[in-house]
Design a protein around this motif. Sequence first.
Motif, PDB file in Angstrom:
ATOM      1  N   TRP A   1      45.899  51.905  36.031  1.00 59.23           N
ATOM      2  CA  TRP A   1      46.047  50.504  35.614  1.00 59.23           C
ATOM      3  C   TRP A   1      44.804  50.050  34.852  1.00 59.23           C
ATOM      4  CZ3 TRP A   1      49.899  47.422  34.785  1.00 59.23           C
ATOM      5  CH2 TRP A   1      49.591  46.116  34.413  1.00 59.23           C
TER       6      TRP A   1
ATOM      7  N   TYR B   1      42.909  48.703  30.082  1.00 59.97           N
ATOM      8  CA  TYR B   1      41.968  47.745  29.502  1.00 59.97           C
ATOM      9  C   TYR B   1      40.894  48.410  28.652  1.00 59.97           C
ATOM     10  CZ  TYR B   1      44.096  43.982  32.110  1.00 59.97           C
ATOM     11  OH  TYR B   1      44.986  43.050  32.576  1.00 59.97           O
TER      12      TYR B   1
ATOM     13  N   ARG C   1      48.187  39.468  26.865  1.00 59.72           N
ATOM     14  CA  ARG C   1      48.356  38.491  27.946  1.00 59.72           C
ATOM     15  C   ARG C   1      46.988  37.932  28.364  1.00 59.72           C
ATOM     16  NH1 ARG C   1      51.626  41.200  32.471  1.00 59.72           N
ATOM     17  NH2 ARG C   1      49.677  42.019  33.250  1.00 59.72           N
TER      18      ARG C   1
ATOM     19  N   ILE D   1      46.127  35.681  41.437  1.00 63.47           N
ATOM     20  CA  ILE D   1      47.021  36.302  42.424  1.00 63.47           C
ATOM     21  C   ILE D   1      47.587  37.585  41.814  1.00 63.47           C
ATOM     22  CG2 ILE D   1      49.006  35.909  43.936  1.00 63.47           C
ATOM     23  CD1 ILE D   1      46.900  33.643  44.164  1.00 63.47           C
ATOM     24  N   GLY D   2      47.446  38.698  42.524  1.00 62.43           N
ATOM     25  CA  GLY D   2      47.854  39.994  41.956  1.00 62.43           C
ATOM     26  C   GLY D   2      46.865  40.369  40.870  1.00 62.43           C
ATOM     27  N   CYS D   3      45.583  40.315  41.243  1.00 61.62           N
ATOM     28  CA  CYS D   3      44.493  40.471  40.245  1.00 61.62           C
ATOM     29  C   CYS D   3      44.353  41.904  39.747  1.00 61.62           C
ATOM     30  CB  CYS D   3      43.167  40.000  40.841  1.00 61.62           C
ATOM     31  SG  CYS D   3      42.654  40.977  42.282  1.00 61.62           S
TER      32      CYS D   3
END
Length: 253
Positions: A17, A21, A36, A58-60
């Motif tokens: 994940w 980035y 996003r 939330i859900g960082c």
Amino acid sequence: METKTIARFYDNKVEAWDANYTGNADDIGQYEILRRRELVLEILFDRLHNHETLLLDIGCGTGRVISELIVRRPTWQAIGLDLSGEMIDFCQRTYYEQPNLKFFQYDISQAPLPLGAADAALALGVWGHLPDPERAIEHLYDSLRPNGLLIFSINKPSLPRALTVGYRAVRELFKAEHRHRATRNKSYRLAHVIESLSGRFTLLETRDYCYLPYLPGIRRFLRFSKFMERRLGKRPTPFSSAMLIVAQKQPAL
Ligand SMILES: C[S@@+](CC[C@H](N)C(=O)[O-])C[C@H]1O[C@@H](n2cnc3c(N)ncnc32)[C@H](O)[C@@H]1O
């Protein structure tokens, strides 16, 4: 989708994940994530001007949105919360020298968050995983100060989305190792989301940002998606598969 299954899925996905980035967004999935983040920062900086601001993410995931935010607004504070213990471990190890960032394991669909003090709450890439988004909205409402902002992303039923889901279904039939059930994000119509928010939040704006299906080789068409976004991004249309929703907490009656 079972929450435990989702937690397990993301526990095993931390490095992968985070890799989204780094490097250039030459893939539509990666482009969605980077775009996003860019849009969320733009919206926050546009709407929040206080020197001290408290944010919840939330859900960082691996904390890439709030860590970038703190670099650009060093007087702000952010709390990252995630269902996955491995994601939170990664964030605590990576950002331990950053006093403005705190991370805790937390399930938005289970426990209330009666903080009542956050200026904004983010939920990016999380909505489709929630078994009961209405419940999450209640918890998010309780976490915000009056007039606080809620910014979250959804996948919408759309032509690009239908093509993606169709492609994945066919691929899964033939390749067992591609069974990523936990990632099968549920999609929502804007009208449904507005209904869930009503009575608690006022819709401020929406931003569409992905106009392509998630198919191999589609990266060549990224320019098309960017073009569509420039033209249509600020109005909801059936052509995009991803949308950011910006809403404001209504003061209690
Ligand atoms: C697609 S990732 C997005 C990560 C991050 N928001 C980003 O944009 O980089 C979704 C994250 O949401 C988390 N998540 C899923 N369901 C959740 C829940 N009920 N409560 C808190 N976090 C949750 C997952 O563990 C995962 O880290």
